[in-house]
Design an enzyme around this catalytic site. Sequence first.
Site, PDB file in Angstrom:
ATOM      1  CD  GLU A  55      -1.695  -2.756   0.655  1.00 55.87           C
ATOM      2  OE1 GLU A  55      -0.703  -2.479   1.317  1.00 55.87           O
ATOM      3  OE2 GLU A  55      -2.771  -2.955   0.685  1.00 55.87           O
TER       4      GLU A  55
ATOM      5  CG  HIS B 211     -11.184  -7.634   5.257  1.00 57.48           C
ATOM      6  ND1 HIS B 211     -10.580  -8.522   6.448  1.00 57.48           N
ATOM      7  CD2 HIS B 211     -10.556  -7.940   3.806  1.00 57.48           C
ATOM      8  CE1 HIS B 211      -9.352  -8.857   5.566  1.00 57.48           C
ATOM      9  NE2 HIS B 211      -9.354  -8.554   4.208  1.00 57.48           N
TER      10      HIS B 211
ATOM     11  N   PRO C 145      -0.296   1.626   6.107  1.00 53.70           N
ATOM     12  CG  PRO C 145       0.662  -0.853   5.553  1.00 53.70           C
ATOM     13  CD  PRO C 145      -0.787  -0.276   5.491  1.00 53.70           C
TER      14      PRO C 145
END
Length: 326
Positions: free
Chosen positions: A60, A129, A89
Site C-alpha cells: 500500500e 475488512h 502502511p
Amino acid sequence: MAKMTIGEALRNALDIKLYEDERVLVFGEDVGKKGGVFTITEGLQDKYGEERVFDTPLDEDGILGMAAGLALYGLRPVAEIQFIDFIWPGFDVLISDIAKERFRSGGQFSVPLVIRSPYGGGVKGGLYHSQSPEAIFAHIPGLKVIIPSNPYDAKGLLISAIEDEDPVIFLEPKKIYFAFKEEVPEEKYTVPIGKAKILKEGKDLTIISYGYIIHECKKAVEELEKEGISCELIDLRTIIPFDGETILNSVAKTGRVMIVVEAPRINSFASELSAFISERAIFYLDAPIVRVTGWDTPFPYILEHLYMPSQKRILRAAKKLLEGGF
C-alpha cells in the site's frame, strides 16, 4: 437508460474516463486480470492494456507513493486499496506528501489522484475488512472524502473525483456494491463534490447520513411516516467538503437533528457535524443533537448486526428524541 448496480456504475465511470483521457491509469492489487476482489475493474485491462490497467505488489505504501509521483508528472492515477483497512502502511505518503503538496509548493503543484477503496461492514469481513475510517481522512487538510450510497451518485461522483485537481479518497460501501439496481445514464455526467442531496423533505426531524446506512435510515423514515412523523433525510454524499448550507437550512426548518454513521461513536464524523450544527444553529434546536453510531469497540465479526446502526436502532432513537427523552 441502463439499470446498474453501484459496482457496475463505478466500472462504467472508469471505462468512460479511461476512454476519453489517456492520462488516466488504474492500478492496485489484483485489479488487472482478476478485475479486483469485487470485480469493479473487470474487463478494463483487456480493453485498455496492461500499461494503463495493471496489478501492483502487495504494498500500500508503494501504491500511494507511485500514485503521488504519477500525479505530479501530469497523469491521472486511480489507485485501488483492496480494503480501506489496509491503507495504514501508506499513511505517511498520504499525510506528508499527497495531502500537502499543493500547500508546500505554494500552489505550483497539485496531486490530482483518486484513491478508491471498499469500506464498511455488513459482509462478514471481520475485524480487518469492515472498518469505517472516514473521520480520520476528513481530519487531514488537503484531502477530499466522498462516500456514495447509490449507483447514479457513484458514477457521477467518481467521474468528478477523477477530474478534480486535488487528491480524493473515494470510499465505496461494499455491502451494497451489487445489492440493487437503478437507472443510470450510459453517457458521461458528473455529480458535484460537496453537495448533499435531500432524499425526502420533512418538518419534524432532520436525519443526516451517508453510504450504506442511508438505506437503514430510509426504512426508519418510512415507518415514522406511518405514525404521522415527517422526517427530512439528507444524504451527505461528500464528507469533506460537506454541504453545511443544506444542513443548516434543514435544521432551521425542523429544530431536531439525528446523525447516523457506521463508524465508532468517539470522534466519528457525526461528532464533527454535531459540533458544526451546535456552533451555527443552536438557537434553532428544540432538543439535543442525537448520534446513532457504531460502538467504541473493534468491529465484531459475529455481532456485526448489532454493531451497525439498524432501522430498529434509528427508529428507537428518533422516537425518544421526538418525545423529549434525550
